[in-house]
Design a protein around this motif. Structure first.
Motif, PDB file in Angstrom:
ATOM      1  N   ASP A  29     -18.446   6.048  -2.551  1.00  0.00           N
ATOM      2  CA  ASP A  29     -18.916   4.820  -1.915  1.00  0.00           C
ATOM      3  C   ASP A  29     -20.275   4.389  -2.456  1.00  0.00           C
ATOM      4  O   ASP A  29     -20.545   3.200  -2.627  1.00  0.00           O
ATOM      5  CB  ASP A  29     -18.999   5.014  -0.399  1.00  0.00           C
ATOM      6  CG  ASP A  29     -17.619   5.119   0.244  1.00  0.00           C
ATOM      7  OD1 ASP A  29     -16.655   4.642  -0.386  1.00  0.00           O
ATOM      8  OD2 ASP A  29     -17.507   5.683   1.344  1.00  0.00           O
TER       9      ASP A  29
ATOM     10  N   ARG B 129      -5.902  -2.903  -6.230  1.00  0.00           N
ATOM     11  CA  ARG B 129      -6.407  -3.020  -4.860  1.00  0.00           C
ATOM     12  C   ARG B 129      -7.787  -2.379  -4.703  1.00  0.00           C
ATOM     13  O   ARG B 129      -8.480  -2.639  -3.730  1.00  0.00           O
ATOM     14  CB  ARG B 129      -5.422  -2.372  -3.882  1.00  0.00           C
ATOM     15  CG  ARG B 129      -4.101  -3.115  -3.748  1.00  0.00           C
ATOM     16  CD  ARG B 129      -3.286  -2.617  -2.574  1.00  0.00           C
ATOM     17  NE  ARG B 129      -2.858  -1.221  -2.735  1.00  0.00           N
ATOM     18  CZ  ARG B 129      -1.700  -0.853  -3.298  1.00  0.00           C
ATOM     19  NH1 ARG B 129      -0.876  -1.782  -3.782  1.00  0.00           N
ATOM     20  NH2 ARG B 129      -1.372   0.420  -3.400  1.00  0.00           N
ATOM     21  N   ASN B 130      -8.163  -1.532  -5.661  1.00  0.00           N
ATOM     22  CA  ASN B 130      -9.463  -0.854  -5.585  1.00  0.00           C
ATOM     23  C   ASN B 130     -10.231  -1.047  -6.901  1.00  0.00           C
ATOM     24  O   ASN B 130     -10.893  -0.127  -7.390  1.00  0.00           O
ATOM     25  CB  ASN B 130      -9.270   0.638  -5.320  1.00  0.00           C
ATOM     26  CG  ASN B 130      -8.563   0.918  -4.011  1.00  0.00           C
ATOM     27  OD1 ASN B 130      -9.186   1.043  -2.965  1.00  0.00           O
ATOM     28  ND2 ASN B 130      -7.230   1.008  -4.070  1.00  0.00           N
TER      29      ASN B 130
ATOM     30  N   ARG C  26     -14.387  -0.287  -7.404  1.00  0.00           N
ATOM     31  CA  ARG C  26     -14.852   1.102  -7.465  1.00  0.00           C
ATOM     32  C   ARG C  26     -14.301   1.831  -8.688  1.00  0.00           C
ATOM     33  O   ARG C  26     -15.027   2.534  -9.393  1.00  0.00           O
ATOM     34  CB  ARG C  26     -14.442   1.852  -6.186  1.00  0.00           C
ATOM     35  CG  ARG C  26     -15.236   1.430  -4.966  1.00  0.00           C
ATOM     36  CD  ARG C  26     -14.917   2.309  -3.787  1.00  0.00           C
ATOM     37  NE  ARG C  26     -13.523   2.182  -3.362  1.00  0.00           N
ATOM     38  CZ  ARG C  26     -13.016   2.822  -2.317  1.00  0.00           C
ATOM     39  NH1 ARG C  26     -13.774   3.659  -1.622  1.00  0.00           N
ATOM     40  NH2 ARG C  26     -11.764   2.653  -1.967  1.00  0.00           N
TER      41      ARG C  26
ATOM     42  N   GLN D  34      -8.119   8.348  -8.371  1.00  0.00           N
ATOM     43  CA  GLN D  34      -6.831   7.827  -7.901  1.00  0.00           C
ATOM     44  C   GLN D  34      -6.354   8.578  -6.672  1.00  0.00           C
ATOM     45  O   GLN D  34      -5.770   7.978  -5.751  1.00  0.00           O
ATOM     46  CB  GLN D  34      -5.786   7.904  -9.017  1.00  0.00           C
ATOM     47  CG  GLN D  34      -4.554   7.074  -8.696  1.00  0.00           C
ATOM     48  CD  GLN D  34      -3.591   6.914  -9.857  1.00  0.00           C
ATOM     49  OE1 GLN D  34      -2.391   6.918  -9.661  1.00  0.00           O
ATOM     50  NE2 GLN D  34      -4.115   6.753 -11.066  1.00  0.00           N
TER      51      GLN D  34
ATOM     52  N   VAL E 258      -8.389   7.077  -3.666  1.00  0.00           N
ATOM     53  CA  VAL E 258      -7.956   5.777  -3.139  1.00  0.00           C
ATOM     54  C   VAL E 258      -6.553   5.881  -2.542  1.00  0.00           C
ATOM     55  O   VAL E 258      -6.220   5.182  -1.568  1.00  0.00           O
ATOM     56  CB  VAL E 258      -8.021   4.690  -4.236  1.00  0.00           C
ATOM     57  CG1 VAL E 258      -9.458   4.452  -4.666  1.00  0.00           C
ATOM     58  CG2 VAL E 258      -7.175   5.050  -5.438  1.00  0.00           C
TER      59      VAL E 258
ATOM     60  N   LYS F 205       0.831  -1.191   0.000  1.00  0.00           N
ATOM     61  CA  LYS F 205       0.000   0.000   0.000  1.00  0.00           C
ATOM     62  C   LYS F 205       0.873   1.250   0.000  1.00  0.00           C
ATOM     63  O   LYS F 205       2.005   1.248   0.466  1.00  0.00           O
ATOM     64  CB  LYS F 205      -0.922   0.004   1.220  1.00  0.00           C
ATOM     65  CG  LYS F 205      -2.050  -1.029   1.130  1.00  0.00           C
ATOM     66  CD  LYS F 205      -3.052  -0.835   2.248  1.00  0.00           C
ATOM     67  CE  LYS F 205      -4.244  -1.777   2.078  1.00  0.00           C
ATOM     68  NZ  LYS F 205      -5.269  -1.552   3.121  1.00  0.00           N
TER      69      LYS F 205
ATOM     70  N   GLU G  44      -7.002   7.321   0.881  1.00  0.00           N
ATOM     71  CA  GLU G  44      -7.465   6.300   1.830  1.00  0.00           C
ATOM     72  C   GLU G  44      -6.310   5.448   2.347  1.00  0.00           C
ATOM     73  O   GLU G  44      -6.271   5.085   3.529  1.00  0.00           O
ATOM     74  CB  GLU G  44      -8.494   5.390   1.153  1.00  0.00           C
ATOM     75  CG  GLU G  44      -9.899   5.939   1.118  1.00  0.00           C
ATOM     76  CD  GLU G  44     -10.898   4.891   0.650  1.00  0.00           C
ATOM     77  OE1 GLU G  44     -12.038   4.917   1.126  1.00  0.00           O
ATOM     78  OE2 GLU G  44     -10.529   4.057  -0.196  1.00  0.00           O
ATOM     79  N   GLU G  45      -5.378   5.102   1.449  1.00  0.00           N
ATOM     80  CA  GLU G  45      -4.275   4.231   1.849  1.00  0.00           C
ATOM     81  C   GLU G  45      -3.226   4.971   2.683  1.00  0.00           C
ATOM     82  O   GLU G  45      -2.609   4.392   3.571  1.00  0.00           O
ATOM     83  CB  GLU G  45      -3.613   3.617   0.608  1.00  0.00           C
ATOM     84  CG  GLU G  45      -4.469   2.585  -0.099  1.00  0.00           C
ATOM     85  CD  GLU G  45      -3.682   1.797  -1.139  1.00  0.00           C
ATOM     86  OE1 GLU G  45      -2.481   2.096  -1.321  1.00  0.00           O
ATOM     87  OE2 GLU G  45      -4.251   0.873  -1.755  1.00  0.00           O
TER      88      GLU G  45
END
Length: 659
Positions: free
Chosen positions: A654, A552-553, A556, A629, A632, A10, A635-636
């Protein structure tokens, strides 16, 4: 190895991360040097072509002796004789001052020969009706007499004589013509009248010398591809520059600007859908109506093949319009969802209105490149070599000079195509980095009131100075794939000529595979550019990090990217269709009669319009991809309390990412 390890580590935020890094270094410098080397070598090749070529060879026709009508290129000065009158099926002809217009349609007692007019008793026209260049200076010029061209003053015997030789000799009858790209084309009613007189049994009668000439492979190889296409492009060069570049710039700028206005987005999208479908159906009606008018025109001005092409074009446009209706009906829910994606991107664009102007800069840059590229290519296409082809006509050998390309010129043509692909993709790639950097700075700004058009100009200078090499790297990959596809298309054409079913099937499969590869690489490139814009990393590192981040995402990102492409596609289709439609009416009205075919210039304009439309719509395409991008990655890299994402953005992603 665990599933998490398969998807890479990540992302971790660099120390003191506060948006796209300001500590950058030049990336992929080698590719920058290669790009400049390509441009310098292209310029050198262009200068060489301008010094050794002559664009007039592309524009004007070639007579049987190798003289270029309308120029002083050749053994005889043909400046005052710009038109070519065909004399035989091998495209051999003579230069004339004007294309003849005969009230009687055909004069079977007057022959247009390699050495001027030859008339016998019964001729309708005077000897000055058709002004032919003086070929008497050529010592080997074939000359008509009654024995070789008109035995016993009989039209039927004349038709099978050595001089006429059923349209394969050095003389042919005076017919009513119309001019197409400085070539005198016989009217169908004129050939029909001549047929009834000289060949009443209708045995292998030549209805149209121009059409017959294109069946000869030696002539076809020399003219049909390079000369006709580049000749049409040169004649319509001002329309290509004015409408091909100007119209999509104006329409694209207006379209992209209006999308950022609150409340206007749904109106613009649905208007574009209905307008696009309407333009396609209107084009089908116009093509069908034009075909009907051509068919009933008195006297006829167009050939049966031209009428058939217009009719087929009408049917094709109707079918395309019907398919678009079905497509939009099927995608109506996805279009609604896609508009939600654009609304989020519009928030960033409203803070940076100057970003709308960057596609104009891109378009101007592409136009400057295309001006140079077109001039170089036209002159390169004129660097062929004259060759003499000899054909038997009864007891006489007929010589026809043709224009052929050496292996060197053909290889240079492929290189120019590569330069076109790489330069065009580089301009797009650099724009994507600029957009990504500007939008990323907006996303990672705690105080978004400090973000404005100045952010865009700072992103432009940073991208050009530090990351032109990364754009060159990614665009080089796409250019190589496009070159492979172009070469496969060339092999497919050869396979069609050989009628090899196995070769056609294999090449078709390969073409599909490389098409998919190109699409995949464009997706990887786009996301790699976003990583470069944020972290300042090189192309390979950025591509790797972007790939695993998206992996990884995947759910979505894939869902939102898919539906948001709807608005981008509709915008590009609308801009291209409107531009091509306007161009058709303008070109057909002003220079339609001077062209070999209007299809080549229109296709070229459509490609340019699609390219420029892509520049404008890439503002939203890259905006959506960058925000996703950034989200996400946010978020990481950060906890919920530290994230940059606003509440409305998080809720929206979401809610829609799982649909």
């Amino acid at each position: 190895m665990s599933h998490d390890e398969d998807m890479g580590d990540k992302l971790t935020a660099p120390p003191d991360f506060d948006g796209p890094t300001s500590r950058r270094s030049c990336t992929d410098v080698l590719c920058t040097l290669l790009l400049w080397t390509m441009w310098i070598s292209m310029t050198g090749l262009g200068i060489y072509a301008m010094q050794n070529g002559d664009y007039r060879l592309i524009l004007y026709p070639l007579d049987y002796a190798g003289n270029v009508c309308g120029t002083d290129k050749g053994s005889i000065d043909m400046t005052e004789f710009p038109y070519l009158y065909y004399v035989n099926d091998y495209s051999g002809g003579v230069c004339v001052k004007t294309c003849p217009k005969l009230e009687e349609l055909a004069d079977p007692y007057t022959l247009v020969t390699y050495n001027g007019l030859f008339q016998v008793d019964g001729a309708y026209i005077t000897n000055d009706t058709i002004a032919i260049a003086d070929y008497s200076v050529n010592n080997d010029t074939l000359t008509c007499n009654k024995e070789t061209c008109y035995p016993n003053n009989d039209p039927e015997q004349s038709y099978v004589s050595d001089g006429v030789s059923e349209g394969k000799g050095f003389a042919y009858y005076a017919l009513d013509t119309y001019e197409v790209m400085w070539r005198c084309v016989f009217r169908d009613d004129a050939t029909d009248k001549l047929d009834a007189i000289v060949n009443p049994n209708n045995n292998n009668f030549t209805e149209d010398v121009v059409d017959m000439a294109t069946t000869n492979e030696n002539i076809k190889e020399g003219y049909s591809v390079w000369n006709n296409l580049f000749g049409d492009l040169w004649i319509t060069r001002y329309f290509i520059l004015g409408l091909g570049f100007g119209a999509p710039l104006v329409v694209g700028f207006f379209y992209a600007f209006m999308l950022r206005v609150p409340g206007v987005l749904p109106v613009m999208v649905w208007f574009s859908i209905f307008a696009t479908v309407g333009i396609v159906f209107a084009g089908g009606w116009y093509a069908g109506n034009t075909a009907t008018q051509w068919k009933t025109a008195e006297p006829p001005k167009y050939t049966a093949d031209e009428i058939q092409v217009a009719t087929i074009a009408s049917y094709v446009l109707y079918v395309v319009g019907g398919l678009l209706v079905l497509l939009f009906l099927f995608m109506r829910k996805r279009i609604q969802l896609a508009m939600g994606c654009v609304k989020e991107t519009s928030k960033a664009i409203m803070k940076m209105p100057g970003i709308i102007f960057f596609p104009v800069i891109q378009g101007l840059g592409f136009m400057v490149f295309m001006i140079a590229w077109t001039v170089y290519s036209v002159n390169l296409a004129s660097m062929g070599e004259f060759s003499t082809n000899t054909f038997a006509a009864g007891n006489i050998q007929i010589s026809v000079r043709s224009f052929e390309f050496s292996d060197f010129v053909k290889k240079c043509g492929w290189y120019m195509l590569f330069c076109f692909f790489w330069s065009g993709q580089f301009i797009l790639a650099l724009g994507e980095i600029v957009f990504a950097m500007a939008v990323a700075k907006w996303y990672f700004a705690r105080d978004k009131s400090k973000v404005g058009s100045g952010t865009v100009w700072a992103s432009i200078s940073t991208s050009i100075w530090y990351h032109a090499g990364t754009a060159a790297f990614g665009s080089l990959i796409i250019a190589i794939i496009k070159m492979i596809r172009a070469f496969m298309a060339y092999l497919q054409k050869k396979a069609d000529e050989m009628d090899s079913s196995i070769a056609k099937a294999v090449l078709c499969c390969c073409q599909c595979c490389f098409y998919c590869l190109e699409k995949c690489m464009k997706f990887i490139n786009k996301n790699a550019y976003i990583q470069t814009a944020i972290f300042g990393s090189s192309f390979c590192t950025s591509a790797k990090e972007a790939f695993f981040l998206i992996l990884r995402n995947a759910a979505r990102v894939a869902a939102i990217s898919y539906v948001s492409g709807g608005v981008v596609f509709i915008g590009k289709l609308f801009i291209m269709t409107l531009t091509t439609g306007l161009s058709y009416f303008a070109i057909d009205h002003y220079v339609g009669d001077d062209l070999y075919s209007i299809i080549g210039p229109l296709f070229f304009i459509a490609c340019i319009a699609w390219f420029i439309a892509g520049m404008f719509m890439s503002v939203y395409d890259m905006g959506i991809a960058t925000i996703l991008q950034c989200f996400v990655a946010d978020e990481e890299m950060f906890t919920a309390e530290e994230r940059y994402a606003e509440g409305s953005l998080k809720t929206w992603v979401d809610n829609h990412g799982s649909k």
